[in-house]
Design an enzyme around this catalytic site. Structure first.
Site, PDB file in Angstrom:
ATOM      1  NE  ARG A  58      -2.614  -0.646   3.137  1.00 43.06           N
ATOM      2  CZ  ARG A  58      -3.343  -1.800   2.570  1.00 43.06           C
ATOM      3  NH1 ARG A  58      -4.819  -1.622   2.525  1.00 43.06           N
ATOM      4  NH2 ARG A  58      -3.333  -3.031   2.948  1.00 43.06           N
ATOM      5  CB  THR A  59       3.144   2.619   2.216  1.00 43.65           C
ATOM      6  OG1 THR A  59       2.405   2.332   3.531  1.00 43.65           O
ATOM      7  CG2 THR A  59       4.012   3.909   2.740  1.00 43.65           C
ATOM      8  CE  LYS A  86      22.636 -12.172   1.960  1.00 42.28           C
ATOM      9  NZ  LYS A  86      21.868 -13.118   1.825  1.00 42.28           N
TER      10      LYS A  86
END
Lengths: 310, 424
Positions: A58-59, A86
């Site tokens: 959504r964002t 990592k």
């Protein structure tokens, strides 16, 4: 009125004037989204990088659409949290991106303070699209926009936010913005989800949902998660739904013209019953629609004085 | 070889002495302390306006050697100690490998003896690999030079194991030092729990994580009769527990770091990773209780918990940053600030850095007696300076005090009569 912020890191330090300007600006952009040709040249030639360390549909989509409708060049980077552990540090990643001269970086990150971290180290504008359990300012601003659209004001409204307040950046950003605009904010949730000292921000805290709902103008339900970092904060979702889920009966305690909001994604049958989620009082999809206009406003305002009006 | 330190204000809390005197050092030994010593063939150190005190002793440092020499090593760490006025440090066992065998203890002692600038006393691990499972050979380690035992940074959660450790170590006459933190309560928190953590969206560590652990360990000390030293007290509750334990005659001592009596959780704002430590910086009320505990003698010792970390380990998101700060080069000034505030007298303050730590770990030094080794610090208590981490002798720069103006400058540090640090 002018906007003095280079970054949007949170609502905590936005003044009522800032917030009003953002909402007014969003108002003027909203009309664009209803046009047949949904594009203006406002940010033509600007580059915006959406740097997302957490999954988001959504964002991220909302920001990307906002960027494109303003004619900015939008680039999406999905960095998984495992690649961070990592490999490259956040500073190195950000500096590499900055070397390509973006104007704005929109960041979503799992660590509280990540947007602040970038703002201290980079020259471009930073928009916080959610950092850990800290802030999610664009969400809160679109919530306020939706409230204002329906109620004509923010000041004096009673807004009840229910859910995991401790881990919710949406709750924090809404609390700060609503409080600053003169609304009464009520927070409700089980004891395990109320962060210590939150009442010092001038809100009321409830563990009984009925009391929190009484006479509310707006009820905002937060997405609930059974576990956080492998620790359970609840015995079961079933029990949560019973005590803190919103259904038609409970909603009757609020004002008749109450607005039901949810930042999404919803857990139907947990924090919100389907009859409420689909009911006539909900403005959940309007929130999503308004999100684009509010994010256009934020992108525009942090870009400084524009060469032309939108 | 003779040296006379002339006309300094000799402050020796161990002997209750505070007077303008001369100190004669002959062949590294304090030969005489008196008014107006004139030795024709002696080197003269002019100490007018200065304080001449026993060399400071820090019983809680991390020298990172062996294994993490990119953060610090015995040479750089003891150089930082000397620059801070310390003539002896006790180093924690969380090295790589852990100091849980005689070989590591001997390595530390040998390297310190040959290359260190100040005296270094190793602290051995209580359990092998700091894993909290099996006791180390504490008898052999004590005989080999370990002055205390600790699983620093890791509380021994197994109560029975901690009890056995206390019982077992007792005949060897060295204390256990506890980093008291019930991690099932702190549960991944990264700063003090409360309003600031809530504001910043960071997971908090409540005071009870410390208090509960301190209480259990103090009670085990009472049960076993073994001496227990509580490291880096940070909460009001811990101070109360310690005070009551002492009243009850339990053999416990306690220490506080300069940062825990100077800073509060407010220092974390802005996500400053140099304000991230374990235990976390607490509240104004805790600070007040700690200062009270220092003043009334509940807290015996000021120790730095000098914890060097590389820039890369701090220049990250707050959640990911390592805990701890360097402290050797700012400790004296921060302690003198308590004198400035009227919380401690100068002799009281210096006692917590000299005679008290010597007593807690039964170390030589901590007092200027005729016939004892000339471990001495000479400092200007008034002179102001601004903390610039780039000028630290330590390899690491992780301090929340950068840019802070402090009073009290170490002018000279002598170990066994030899000047190991000098600043004009």
């Amino acid at each position: 009125m002018s906007f003095s912020h280079k970054h949007i890191l949170g609502t905590r330090h936005l003044s009522p004037q800032d917030i009003t300007l953002i909402l007014d600006t969003a108002e003027s952009f909203k009309e664009i989204n209803a046009r047949a040709i949904k594009k203006v040249p406002t940010l033509r030639g600007k580059t915006v990088v959406n740097l997302f360390y957490e999954a988001s549909t959504r964002t991220r989509t909302s920001f990307e659409i906002a960027e494109k409708r303003l004619s900015a060049d939008a680039v999406n980077i999905a960095a998984s949290s495992s690649s961070v552990v990592k490999g490259e540090t956040l500073e190195d990643t950000a500096k590499n991106i900055e070397a390509m001269r973006p104007d704005i970086i929109v960041i979503r990150h799992f660590a509280s303070g990540a947007a602040d971290y970038l703002a201290k180290r980079l020259d471009c504008s930073i928009i916080n699209a959610g950092d850990g359990a800290h802030e999610h300012p664009s969400q809160a601003l679109l919530d306020l926009f939706t409230m204002r659209q329906h109620k004509g004001r923010i000041a004096g409204l009673t807004v009840t936010i229910v859910g995991d307040i401790t881990h919710s950046r949406v709750a924090r950003s809404n609390l700060f913005a609503l409080h600053s605009m003169g609304a009464e904010v009520r927070l409700a949730g089980p004891g395990t989800m109320i962060p210590p000292g939150i009442e010092k921000f001038g809100c009321k805290v409830f563990t009984a949902m009925d009391e929190a709902l009484a006479g509310a103008d707006v009820v905002m339900m937060l997405r609930i998660q059974l576990e956080r970092q492998g620790r359970s904060l609840l015995p079961s979702l079933r029990e949560y739904a019973r005590f803190y889920g919103l259904n038609r009966d409970k909603l009757k305690l609020a004002r008749e013209d109450v607005l039901v909001m949810h930042p999404g994604p919803m857990n139907r049958g947990v924090e919100i019953a389907s009859d409420v989620a689909d009911g006539e009082r909900n403005v959940i999809l309007e929130q999503v629609e308004n999100g684009v206009a509010v994010r256009m406003a934020l992108l525009y305002l942090v870009s400084g004085p524009a060469p032309e009006n939108p | 070889m003779k040296t006379v330190i002339k006309k300094g204000r000799v402050v020796d809390p161990g002997q209750g002495r505070e007077q303008i005197l001369d100190v004669l050092i002959v062949d590294g030994i304090v030969a005489r302390i008196a008014e107006a010593i004139d030795e024709a063939d002696a080197e003269i150190i002019d100490a007018r306006g200065m304080v001449v005190a026993p060399g400071l002793i820090d019983i809680h440092v991390h020298l990172r050697d062996p294994g993490q020499e990119y953060k610090e090593d015995i040479v750089s760490g003891t150089r930082a100690a000397a620059a801070g006025g310390f003539t002896a440090v006790a180093c924690m066992p969380n090295t790589a490998p852990v100091n849980d065998t005689l070989a590591v203890t001997e390595y530390i002692r040998n390297r310190a003896l040959h290359e260190g600038l100040v005296r270094v006393y190793p602290i051995g691990a209580i359990t092998k690999g700091l894993r909290g499972e099996t006791l180390t050979e504490m008898g052999e380690l004590a005989a080999g030079g370990c002055v205390a035992f600790s699983d620093d940074g890791r509380w021994i959660a197994d109560g029975d194991l901690m009890r056995r450790a206390l019982e077992y170590v007792k005949p060897f006459g060295v204390p256990l030092m506890t980093h008291a933190e019930d991690t099932t309560v702190s549960a991944g928190g990264v700063m003090n729990e409360g309003f600031v953590a809530t504001d910043l969206g960071l997971k908090g560590i409540p005071w009870v994580a410390e208090d509960a652990a301190v209480f259990r360990d103090v009670m085990l000390a009472a049960l076993t009769g073994t001496r227990l030293h509580v490291c880096h007290i940070s909460t009001r509750g811990s101070v109360d527990i310690l005070r009551n334990a002492k009243k009850a005659g339990i053999g416990v001592t306690g220490e506080v770091t300069p940062h825990h009596f100077t800073l509060t959780e407010e220092a974390v704002r802005g996500y400053d990773t140099n304000a991230k430590m374990s235990p976390p910086l607490r509240t104004e009320e805790d600070l007040e209780a700690i200062r009270q505990g220092l003043a009334d003698g509940t807290i015996d010792v000021i120790a730095t918990d000098h914890a060097p970390h590389h820039r890369d380990e701090k220049n990250v998101e707050f959640n990911l940053a390592l805990n701890g700060i360097v402290g050797l080069e700012t400790a004296l000034s921060l302690t003198l600030a308590l004198v400035g505030k009227g919380i401690l007298t100068l002799p009281q303050a210096l006692a917590k850095l000299t005679s008290a730590p010597a007593r807690v770990l039964s170390l030589p030094g901590g007092s200027l007696r005729e016939g004892s080794a000339a471990d001495i610090v000479i400092f200007d208590p008034q002179r102001k300076w601004t903390v610039d981490p780039q000028l630290f002798q330590s390899k690491s720069r992780n301090t929340p005090f950068a840019g802070r103006q402090l009073e009290g400058v170490v002018c000279r540090t002598l170990v066994g009569g030899r000047t190991v640090f000098r600043r004009l």
